[in-house]
Design an enzyme around this catalytic site. Structure first.
Site, PDB file in Angstrom:
ATOM      1  CE  LYS A 126     -16.147   0.276  -6.695  1.00 15.58           C
ATOM      2  NZ  LYS A 126     -16.924  -0.326  -5.640  1.00 15.58           N
TER       3      LYS A 126
ATOM      4  CE1 TYR B 270      -2.382   0.110   4.645  1.00 14.59           C
ATOM      5  CE2 TYR B 270      -1.932   1.931   6.142  1.00 14.59           C
ATOM      6  CZ  TYR B 270      -2.511   1.455   4.981  1.00 14.59           C
ATOM      7  OH  TYR B 270      -3.208   2.292   4.160  1.00 14.59           O
TER       8      TYR B 270
ATOM      9  CG  HIS C 277      -5.270  -1.474  -1.711  1.00 18.37           C
ATOM     10  ND1 HIS C 277      -5.546  -0.412  -0.900  1.00 18.37           N
ATOM     11  CD2 HIS C 277      -6.420  -2.194  -1.762  1.00 18.37           C
ATOM     12  CE1 HIS C 277      -6.812  -0.483  -0.486  1.00 18.37           C
ATOM     13  NE2 HIS C 277      -7.351  -1.557  -0.998  1.00 18.37           N
TER      14      HIS C 277
ATOM     15  CB  CYS D  85      -3.252   2.337  -3.086  1.00 20.57           C
ATOM     16  SG  CYS D  85      -2.350   1.606  -1.736  1.00 20.57           S
TER      17      CYS D  85
ATOM     18  CG  HIS E 217      -1.777  -1.074   1.456  1.00 20.18           C
ATOM     19  ND1 HIS E 217      -3.080  -1.020   1.053  1.00 20.18           N
ATOM     20  CD2 HIS E 217      -1.604  -2.303   2.014  1.00 20.18           C
ATOM     21  CE1 HIS E 217      -3.680  -2.166   1.358  1.00 20.18           C
ATOM     22  NE2 HIS E 217      -2.792  -2.961   1.937  1.00 20.18           N
TER      23      HIS E 217
END
Length: 127
Positions: free
Chosen positions: A112, A38, A106, A115, A9
């Site tokens: 959508k 995370y 990600h 990242c 990410h």
């Protein structure tokens, strides 16, 4: 918990500003989450900070948290060589523990999302 995905990410913060795992923890608490989602955070200078313990289910990629570990690069789309070196170290350690796990971004799990704003699979194959 069987780990099948190692997810990269980014913090989506300005590339010229550094933030810590503690900062991200606070942001996530402010969203009424139980804490940082995370497992690792990599700061601009390459420092690797712990987030959520690896034995706790993450909160970083909807629909995949139960079977994944998440690492967050601080920044938006211009990551430092030190960060990428540390990312390689984190992913290598995780792959040693979970050899069948897929490394991905990600964005590879949620169309959508952009990242971490680079192709993690291509980067990993070249590193």
């Amino acid at each position: 918990m069987k780990i099948t995905k190692l997810v990269v990410h980014c913090s989506d913060t300005p590339d010229d500003r550094d933030f810590t795992a503690a900062d991200i923890h606070l942001w996530h608490v402010q969203r009424n989450w139980s804490g940082i989602g995370y497992h690792k955070v990599i700061r601009r200078d390459g420092t690797i900070e712990n987030g959520r313990p690896e034995f706790w289910t993450g909160a970083h990629v909807k629909g995949h948290n139960r079977n994944s570990l998440g690492v967050c690069l601080v920044g938006r789309d211009e990551f430092t060589p030190d960060q990428l070196h540390s990312l390689c170290n984190v992913l290598t350690r995780w792959k040693d523990k979970h050899p069948l796990a897929e490394i991905c971004g990600h964005r590879d799990l949620d169309p959508k999302k952009t990242c971490p704003n680079f192709d993690v699979c291509e980067w990993w194959e070249g590193s």
